[in-house]
Motif scaffolding. Structure first.
Motif, PDB file in Angstrom:
ATOM      1  N   GLY A  33       0.794  -1.221   0.000  1.00 55.70           N
ATOM      2  CA  GLY A  33       0.000   0.000   0.000  1.00 55.70           C
ATOM      3  C   GLY A  33       0.827   1.272   0.000  1.00 55.70           C
ATOM      4  N   ALA A  34       2.150   1.149   0.249  1.00 59.31           N
ATOM      5  CA  ALA A  34       3.007   2.339   0.275  1.00 59.31           C
ATOM      6  C   ALA A  34       3.089   2.960  -1.113  1.00 59.31           C
ATOM      7  N   VAL A  35       3.014   4.292  -1.157  1.00 61.90           N
ATOM      8  CA  VAL A  35       3.142   5.016  -2.415  1.00 61.90           C
ATOM      9  C   VAL A  35       4.605   5.008  -2.842  1.00 61.90           C
ATOM     10  N   ASN A  68      -3.115   2.658  -8.104  1.00 63.73           N
ATOM     11  CA  ASN A  68      -4.366   2.785  -7.356  1.00 63.73           C
ATOM     12  C   ASN A  68      -5.412   3.503  -8.193  1.00 63.73           C
ATOM     13  N   THR A  74       1.833   2.125  -6.389  1.00 67.18           N
ATOM     14  CA  THR A  74       1.957   1.703  -4.987  1.00 67.18           C
ATOM     15  C   THR A  74       2.455   0.259  -4.921  1.00 67.18           C
TER      16      THR A  74
END
Length: 215
Positions: A33-35, A68, A74
Motif C-alpha cells: 500500500g506504500a506510495v 491505485n 503503490t
C-alpha cells in the motif's frame, strides 16, 4: 564513453536497482500500500531516474507494484486470498519439482542446505534473515534442479507473493518447518522422487494450515 558502454552501465544500474527494490518489497521494508515516490527512491539509492523507471516498470510488470484508483504507483497489498491462491499454485507445482530434482540435484548442494539447516537448528535465536536465506536456497534450488525453467520461474513468482504476505504480517516462526525441511532434504539426498514429492506436499499443506489458524 561510447554508446554501448553507456547502455551497459545504465542496464547494470537498472538491474541493481531492481534487485534492491525487490529485496525491499520481499523484506517488507517497502510495505503493501506504500506510495512509490520515484524521485525520493532514486535519491536514496543514488541513481538517476532512468534506471529507477526501468526497475519500477519491471516490478509493475511482475504485479508487485500496482496503480491505485488515482493512477498512483503503490506496492501491492498481498491479501489472504492472493496468498492462498499462490500457495495453491505451489502445491500443484513444487511437489513435482521436488520429485524431478531428486534425480539431478548436486549432492554438494544438498549437503550445503543440510549444513544451513543444522546451523539454524543449533542456534537458540537464529537471525530471521538467515532463516529466509535457507528457505530461498531450498525452494529456488529445487525449482532450478527440476530442469524445467517454466516450473522454476512459476515457483519463484508464487514464492514472492507468499513471502511478502508472511513477512509483512510477521507470520514466520523462529525455526519454521525444521522437520518438514529435513524430510525434503533426506529425500533429495536419497534420490527418492516419490519421497520428495510427498515431503514437499506435506510441508506446503502445513504452511497453509498454519496461516489459516491465525485467522
Amino acid at each position: 564513453m561510447d554508446g554501448d558502454s553507456v547502455a551497459t552501465t545504465e542496464g547494470s544500474l537498472a538491474d541493481e536497482t531492481y534487485r534492491t527494490l525487490l529485496d525491499d518489497i520481499l523484506a517488507a521494508r517497502l510495505s503493501g500500500g506504500a506510495v512509490v515516490q520515484e524521485r525520493r527512491l532514486a535519491m536514496r539509492l543514488g541513481v538517476s531516474r532512468s534506471p529507477m523507471r526501468d526497475a519500477l516498470g519491471r516490478l509493475e510488470g511482475q504485479g508487485l507494484l500496482v496503480r491505485n484508483s488515482k493512477g498512483v504507483l503503490t506496492v501491492r497489498v498481498i491479501t489472504l486470498k492472493d496468498y492462498l491462491n499462490s500457495l495453491a499454485m505451489r502445491l500443484l507445482i513444487e511437489p513435482a519439482a521436488a520429485a524431478a530434482a531428486c534425480a539431478t540435484i548436486d549432492p554438494a548442494r544438498v549437503e550445503a542446505l543440510a549444513a544451513m539447516l543444522d546451523a539454524i537448528d543449533a542456534d537458540p535465536d537464529p537471525d530471521p534473515a538467515v532463516v529466509w536465506r535457507f528457505d530461498d536456497a531450498l525452494h529456488d534450488g529445487i525449482g532450478e534442479a527440476s530442469g524445467n525453467p517454466f516450473m522454476a520461474e512459476t515457483i519463484t513468482q508464487m514464492r514472492r507473493y507468499t513471502t511478502i504476505f508472511e513477512r509483512q504480517r510477521k507470520l514466520g516462526r523462529r525455526k519454521p518447518g525444521l522437520a518438514d525441511h529435513r524430510a525434503i532434504l533426506e529425500a533429495l539426498s536419497a534420490r527418492d522422487a516419490e519421497g520428495g514429492r510427498h515431503a514437499m506436499a506435506v510441508h506446503l499443506e502445513r504452511v497453509r494450515e498454519g496461516v489459516l489458524s491465525t485467522y
